[in-house]
Design an enzyme around this catalytic site. Structure first.
Site, PDB file in Angstrom:
ATOM      1  N   TYR A 149      32.939  41.228   3.753  1.00 51.08           N
ATOM      2  CA  TYR A 149      31.863  40.974   4.711  1.00 51.08           C
ATOM      3  C   TYR A 149      32.407  40.960   6.137  1.00 51.08           C
ATOM      4  CZ  TYR A 149      27.981  38.485   6.979  1.00 51.08           C
ATOM      5  OH  TYR A 149      26.949  38.114   7.803  1.00 51.08           O
ATOM      6  N   LYS A 153      31.414  43.488   9.271  1.00 52.13           N
ATOM      7  CA  LYS A 153      30.807  43.046  10.525  1.00 52.13           C
ATOM      8  C   LYS A 153      31.685  43.395  11.718  1.00 52.13           C
ATOM      9  CE  LYS A 153      26.991  41.539   8.841  1.00 52.13           C
ATOM     10  NZ  LYS A 153      25.750  42.293   9.128  1.00 52.13           N
TER      11      LYS A 153
END
Length: 244
Positions: A149, A153
């Site tokens: 994740y 990002k």
């Protein structure tokens, strides 16, 4: 500040629940012809029951071809919110191919895919537009045990800058909104009590997580004409985490 979107068409990905759900409803309330995209029909049905004027599209963003076809069929889009994302908590040494592939398919590749289609229309019409990418504090700081994740990002942070440089001459603005933990249904499961949330609270000057409305307000501002000269920026909705 009265923000209205009358006469504009907006597309929100990942609009079936959580932050995307709130953004779609706020855009519709602000006068935009709103299109909500999700891979889960039941979530879209619930949204439509509450907001009948919102058009819904069910497609899996991990499917590049199906997503592209679905977005191309929507017609002109003036406002785009790339909100859809997946989050897994896995230590770096335990990541498997399926996890990292799915994370990047949804969190990064879909942003490219959907934005290409929407921006192509914006360029052809010659009237500009606004795109907001939902990033995260994880785009700037380490979130423990979430390497897939966090990496995705971080990629969004740089992708937004690249999009800004290339699309800015066409008067298309692209900005990020970077929330801390948000008290969606998922957030309440991850941090059910003060004990679970204490490590993050110690890092947060304001000592609290964000609510969905906090993120929605930031997105509405960046989509609006009120932010006409804000381009390529990252707006942190984090209670001061990244400042300290």
């Amino acid at each position: 500040m009265d923000i209205r979107f009358d006469g504009k068409r907006a597309l929100v990905t990942g609009a079936g629940k959580g932050i995307g759900y709130g953004i779609a409803k706020a855009l519709a309330a602000g006068g935009a012809e709103t299109i909500a995209l999700s891979r889960t029909q039941a979530d879209l049905d619930r949204l439509n029951a509450e907001s009948p004027d919102i058009r819904t599209v069910c497609v899996d963003l991990a499917d590049w071809a199906a997503t592209r076809k679905a977005v191309e069929e929507l017609g002109p889009i003036h406002l785009l919110v790339n909100n859809a994302a997946v989050l897994n908590y896995t230590k770096f040494m335990e990541i498997e191919e399926a996890e990292i592939k799915n994370t990047f398919d949804i969190n990064v590749h879909a942003v490219v895919n959907v934005s290409q289609v929407v921006a192509q229309g914006m360029i052809a019409r010659g009237k500009g537009g606004a795109i907001v990418n939902l990033s995260s504090i994880a785009g700037r700081i380490v979130v423990k045990n979430a390497p897939s994740y966090t990496a995705s990002k971080g990629a969004i942070e740089m992708l937004t800058k690249v999009m800004t440089e290339e699309l800015g001459p066409h008067q298309i603005r692209i900005n990020n909104v970077n929330p801390t933990g948000v008290m969606t249904a998922m957030g309440k499961k991850l941090w059910p009590d003060r004990v679970a949330s204490e490590p993050m609270m110690r890092r947060t000057p304001q000592g609290k997580f964000a609510e969905v409305k906090d993120v929605v307000h930031a997105v509405m501002f960046l989509l609006s004409d009120q932010s006409d000269m804000i381009n390529g920026a990252s707006l942190f909705v984090d209670g001061g985490v990244t400042a300290v």
